[in-house]
Design an enzyme around this catalytic site. Structure first.
Site, PDB file in Angstrom:
ATOM      1  N   LYS A 105       0.814  -1.224   0.000  1.00 40.63           N
ATOM      2  CA  LYS A 105       0.000   0.000   0.000  1.00 40.63           C
ATOM      3  C   LYS A 105       0.842   1.267   0.000  1.00 40.63           C
ATOM      4  O   LYS A 105       0.516   2.244  -0.660  1.00 40.63           O
ATOM      5  CB  LYS A 105      -0.967   0.029   1.178  1.00 40.63           C
ATOM      6  CG  LYS A 105      -0.305  -0.232   2.509  1.00 40.63           C
ATOM      7  CD  LYS A 105      -1.322  -0.582   3.589  1.00 40.63           C
ATOM      8  CE  LYS A 105      -0.618  -1.126   4.822  1.00 40.63           C
ATOM      9  NZ  LYS A 105      -0.098  -2.492   4.655  1.00 40.63           N
ATOM     10  N   ILE A 136     -10.525  -8.860   1.670  1.00 37.70           N
ATOM     11  CA  ILE A 136     -11.843  -8.384   1.227  1.00 37.70           C
ATOM     12  C   ILE A 136     -11.729  -7.797  -0.177  1.00 37.70           C
ATOM     13  O   ILE A 136     -10.923  -6.894  -0.400  1.00 37.70           O
ATOM     14  CB  ILE A 136     -12.387  -7.291   2.178  1.00 37.70           C
ATOM     15  CG1 ILE A 136     -12.133  -7.659   3.646  1.00 37.70           C
ATOM     16  CG2 ILE A 136     -13.853  -7.047   1.929  1.00 37.70           C
ATOM     17  CD1 ILE A 136     -12.408  -6.506   4.609  1.00 37.70           C
ATOM     18  N   GLY A 187       0.384 -10.299  20.029  1.00 40.79           N
ATOM     19  CA  GLY A 187       0.807 -10.273  18.635  1.00 40.79           C
ATOM     20  C   GLY A 187      -0.171  -9.564  17.710  1.00 40.79           C
ATOM     21  O   GLY A 187      -0.027  -9.607  16.493  1.00 40.79           O
ATOM     22  N   LYS A 205      -4.070   3.488   2.592  1.00 42.86           N
ATOM     23  CA  LYS A 205      -5.179   2.761   1.970  1.00 42.86           C
ATOM     24  C   LYS A 205      -6.218   3.734   1.419  1.00 42.86           C
ATOM     25  O   LYS A 205      -6.780   3.531   0.342  1.00 42.86           O
ATOM     26  CB  LYS A 205      -5.808   1.806   2.989  1.00 42.86           C
ATOM     27  CG  LYS A 205      -4.855   0.665   3.371  1.00 42.86           C
ATOM     28  CD  LYS A 205      -5.331  -0.103   4.598  1.00 42.86           C
ATOM     29  CE  LYS A 205      -4.394  -1.249   4.932  1.00 42.86           C
ATOM     30  NZ  LYS A 205      -4.669  -1.855   6.252  1.00 42.86           N
TER      31      LYS A 205
END
Lengths: 325, 325
Positions: A105, A136, A187, A205
């Protein structure tokens, strides 16, 4: 059955997820498409790191010429991350006639025109579904099935780490610092969480989404960006009392032909479809002038979901190459 | 700029919505794709009915030969509905070398192999995004961006009328008959609501989803289907007490290689992404073995949302024809 060979540049988490996804579903993909998809080369220095997959050692290379100079390799998957050498490698791959798929990105947001122009000049395809919303399929939808629309509104929850933190703060009534620490231990957040919690990841994004939805370029540094570090338990409580929930929202729309956009914490009414998007999940809400409201929901990160999007792009290119659509 | 000419067969609500969507966004589509998309012919008997759009009278025809015999027409959009003559017309259009787009779920569910075979034999494209989920681009996602997955679960709210009725029953604590009557008065339910409230409409859509997700055919008559006419206010109240909401759910998954599927009212936990899908909205929840959970949300019906999906299919075909992808 037609064989299409690809190269992966960078064998970190996402590269491994992509490889693993292909290993798991190679036969299902072949059955659905008639394409035998093979990883011929992996550009990676750290060959010996323990990984959940074990490509033959002969697949590894530390020399991009082994990839760009190999006429059998049709598609290059760039997963090095960062601006350089990733951008140069992508353009060099295109110059060598390779189609390019990336999840990067930052490189796309910074070098959008350069990369699009290079793809055009070299008559190759350039795909980057995995760069926004992980698994997605939002970018594909914007550029294909929803293409007949003028987009009126873009609202996204596009970062799993911050959405996890805000969800935990909301549900547990806990302060930011405590939840961040737990997220790091589990994490879910990186040791240096700056890019996530300050909203920079989301701004990248959003810059890509603006290019695709509105055909206009807004550079990351021109997007007003506020992170979640200043969100307090009191603000969350106050929002709750008003039937709202605080989310880190990427927002863009056109006003008098110009893009208005921002990244920052916003109060979302509980009745809005984005309000129910919790924890590490992402969602993109789009309003088109024909289709009306739509929303796309799923995992916005992680090796396998991201690998799903990368493989979707690779397969789409492979079908174009082989004329199978 | 390349011109691509299309024909629309059937000029009811969806045909008008498609025409209107193109009229509104013709220039935006041309700018994004380089394609000048034109409706050359409309097959329709009732030319004089008042409509929100006014095609030139010379565009109308009552003779399919004017469409199939016209070499300028590249894409035929079938919006007659019902099994016949729609199926025969689609196959005849393919035989005449036309690409076909349809929203006709009943015809696809009943004649899936026949239509797919005809498209293959005649080397034309056949697209039907609008047949499931209206404007929501689910079929395109299943066949492209998510194609690398083996699908593990399909759960859908795929009928706006019944979802509206159940939502109103849930929120207002009112009985089925009363809400149905109101929905009919407001135009949300048809005078004869059988196909919607008995679940037949959803069963057609599920049959199509099963074909695409699992590569297996289950005929509509073989899908166990229960409608919402038996759902009582007491059941809804009882579900509420358990943190659940009753939805008409289309469900399918594989068990030992065979498809298990059904259409019927189900209790959905409030924590499930489908629980928040209210009123006339539709959503499809898909679980893939790589991507994990995804959900697609939007308007599952209506002239413009459905027109958005039809135009998306038409544009995709037009770009293939012109080699613009």
């Amino acid at each position: 059955m037609k064989t299409v060979k690809i190269a992966i540049m960078g064998f970190g988490n996402i590269g491994v997820g992509t490889y693993q996804g292909l290993e798991t579903n190679h036969d299902a993909i072949a059955e659905k498409t008639g394409i035998d998809l093979r990883v011929k080369r992996i550009l990676e220095i750290d060959v010996d790191r323990p990984r959940p997959v074990n490509p033959d050692k002969s697949v590894y290379t530390q020399n991009v010429a082994d990839i760009f100079g190999d006429p059998e390799i049709a598609v290059v998957v760039e997963l090095l991350g960062g601006l350089e050498p990733a951008t140069t490698f992508m353009i060099d791959a295109m110059k060598a006639g390779k189609h390019v798929v990336t999840a990067n990105k930052a490189a796309i947001a910074a070098n959008y025109e350069k990369l699009m122009d290079a793809a055009k000049e070299n008559h190759v395809l350039f795909r980057f579904e995995a760069s926004v919303g992980g698994g997605i399929p939002v970018l594909t939808a914007i550029q294909n099935a929803l293409l007949a629309n003028r987009f009126e509104e873009v609202l996204g929850i596009l970062n799993g780490t911050t959405n996890f933190i805000l969800t935990q703060m909301t549900e547990g009534g806990r302060p930011y610092a405590e939840v961040l620490k737990e997220a790091q231990e589990k994490g879910f957040a990186e040791a240096d969480p700056t890019a996530d919690v300050e909203g920079y990841d989301v701004a990248n994004k959003l810059s890509i989404l603006i290019s695709l939805c509105f055909g206009k370029r807004v550079k990351v540094e021109d997007i007003p960006t506020v992170g979640i570090t200043g969100v307090t338990a009191a603000e969350i409580e106050d929002a709750k009392k008003n039937g709202e929930v605080i989310k880190l929202i990427a927002s863009a729309h056109l006003k008098d032909g110009a893009v208005e956009c921002s990244v920052g914490p916003q109060r979302v009414p509980l009745s809005h479809p984005l309000a129910g998007v919790s924890n590490e999940f992402n969602a993109l809400y789009l309003k088109g002038n024909i289709v009306g409201e739509t929303m796309f929901y799923g995992k916005g990160a992680g090796p396998l979901p991201t690998g799903s999007a990368i493989l979707g792009d690779v397969i789409d290119i492979a079908r174009h190459i082989e004329g199978l659509r």
